[in-house]
Design a protein around this motif. Sequence first.
Motif, short mmCIF file in Angstrom:
data_model
loop_
_atom_site.label_atom_id
_atom_site.label_comp_id
_atom_site.label_asym_id
_atom_site.label_seq_id
_atom_site.Cartn_x
_atom_site.Cartn_y
_atom_site.Cartn_z
N VAL A 181 -3.37 12.68 13.67
CA VAL A 181 -3.42 13.21 13.14
C VAL A 181 -3.98 13.21 11.67
N ILE A 182 -3.22 11.74 11.27
CA ILE A 182 -3.14 10.76 9.76
C ILE A 182 -5.02 10.94 9.54
N GLU A 183 -5.22 10.04 10.86
CA GLU A 183 -6.55 9.67 11.01
C GLU A 183 -7.67 10.68 10.70
N LEU A 184 -7.55 11.83 10.57
CA LEU A 184 -8.44 12.79 11.22
C LEU A 184 -8.06 13.63 9.54
N TYR A 185 -7.22 13.46 9.12
CA TYR A 185 -6.83 14.14 7.46
C TYR A 185 -7.50 13.38 6.38
N LYS A 186 -7.35 11.79 6.77
CA LYS A 186 -8.08 9.95 6.17
C LYS A 186 -9.21 10.87 5.80
N SER A 187 -9.79 11.37 7.58
CA SER A 187 -11.34 11.02 7.37
C SER A 187 -11.85 12.33 6.42
N ARG A 188 -11.10 13.08 6.57
CA ARG A 188 -11.57 14.58 5.66
C ARG A 188 -11.50 14.25 4.03
N GLY A 189 -11.13 13.36 3.46
CA GLY A 189 -11.27 13.04 2.06
C GLY A 189 -9.58 13.44 1.51
N ILE A 190 -8.90 14.29 2.48
CA ILE A 190 -7.23 15.35 1.54
C ILE A 190 -6.70 14.50 1.94
N LEU A 191 -5.50 13.62 2.77
CA LEU A 191 -4.83 11.99 2.30
C LEU A 191 -4.41 11.50 1.51
N HIS A 192 -3.53 12.11 0.73
CA HIS A 192 -2.10 11.14 0.17
C HIS A 192 -1.15 10.20 0.48
N SER A 193 -0.92 8.95 0.31
CA SER A 193 0.05 8.59 1.55
C SER A 193 0.71 8.12 -0.11
N PHE A 194 2.24 7.63 0.36
CA PHE A 194 3.00 7.47 -0.17
C PHE A 194 4.31 6.92 0.27
N SER A 195 4.61 5.46 -0.26
CA SER A 195 5.74 4.86 0.25
C SER A 195 6.57 4.16 -0.46
N GLY A 196 7.48 3.67 0.30
CA GLY A 196 8.71 3.72 -0.96
C GLY A 196 9.94 3.65 0.36
N THR A 197 10.94 3.62 -0.40
CA THR A 197 12.79 3.61 0.29
C THR A 197 13.34 3.95 0.06
N GLU A 198 12.74 5.42 -1.33
CA GLU A 198 13.82 6.16 -1.74
C GLU A 198 12.55 7.04 -2.37
N THR A 199 13.98 8.23 -2.26
CA THR A 199 12.63 9.26 -2.62
C THR A 199 12.47 10.16 -3.42
N ASN A 200 13.46 9.80 -4.54
CA ASN A 200 13.33 10.11 -5.98
C ASN A 200 12.56 9.29 -6.16
N LYS A 201 12.10 8.08 -6.23
CA LYS A 201 10.89 6.84 -6.90
C LYS A 201 9.85 7.38 -6.01
N ILE A 202 9.84 7.93 -5.04
CA ILE A 202 8.16 8.36 -4.32
C ILE A 202 7.98 9.55 -5.13
N TRP A 203 8.37 10.60 -5.50
CA TRP A 203 8.94 11.84 -6.04
C TRP A 203 7.85 12.17 -7.17
N PRO A 204 7.99 11.28 -7.90
CA PRO A 204 7.18 11.28 -9.62
C PRO A 204 5.55 10.17 -8.94
N TYR A 205 5.25 10.22 -7.79
CA TYR A 205 3.85 10.09 -7.61
C TYR A 205 3.60 10.83 -6.85
N VAL A 206 4.31 11.64 -6.15
CA VAL A 206 3.63 13.09 -5.51
C VAL A 206 4.08 13.61 -6.65
N TYR A 207 4.44 14.02 -7.50
CA TYR A 207 4.86 14.76 -8.58
C TYR A 207 3.16 14.93 -9.46
#
Length: 223
Positions: A181-207
């Motif tokens: 699934v991830i490879e499919l969306y990556k191949s379409r150029g619409i995948l954005h991945s965010f890594s971390g251990t806390e939602t509060n630290k990931i959220w600013p990048y998603v925002y």
Amino acid sequence: MASKLLRAVVLGPPGSGKGTVCERIARSFGLQHLSSGQFLRESLGGGGGECPRGRPVVGGRPQPRASSTGRRWEWDGDGALFCCGACTGFPRTLGQAEALDRICELDLVISLNIPFETLKDRLSARWVHPASGRVYNMDFNPPNVQGIDDLTGEPLVQREDDKPEAVAARLRKYKDAAKPVIELYKSRGILHSFSGTETNKIWPYVYTLLSSKIPPVLLDEEN
């Protein structure tokens, strides 16, 4: 204003914080939630399986409406946000991703990458209210009264697959199913991945990502 503001999927393994991220997206960008598990189960029943435990969330702006016509969906809203808070993400298999293609064209896909040990700890501490699907974490989001749902006063339960001995197998199963699934969306150029251990630290990048797509109604510091 364009008629289509956002059609997005939030992917992630069990315990990755998909539900929290979707709630923040909806609040920050003015999306109105609809309870739409029934619609999605109808739409996807013939292509890729259903999500028996999940609660997909769809939102539109300003007043979204979804109607089920046969096995297809039609939206009268300005945008849509998908999230499956209780199961392993939606779409969680390649078959579901292909079925979703027949429903709408996605603008972007957000993938949450959380370390295995963090997920194991989160899931083992998770309890749910079966009737509503409300999730509590005994470490950072406990109920007001231990073992009791805040709103109904009904007892909470720990799902069998949230018990420590089941978590490792559950995460491996997600990884195997989600990879294509991830490879499919990556191949379409619409995948954005965010890594971390806390939602509060990931959220600013998603925002920040979403702010480049649609105008927020709340500043990040207001969340």
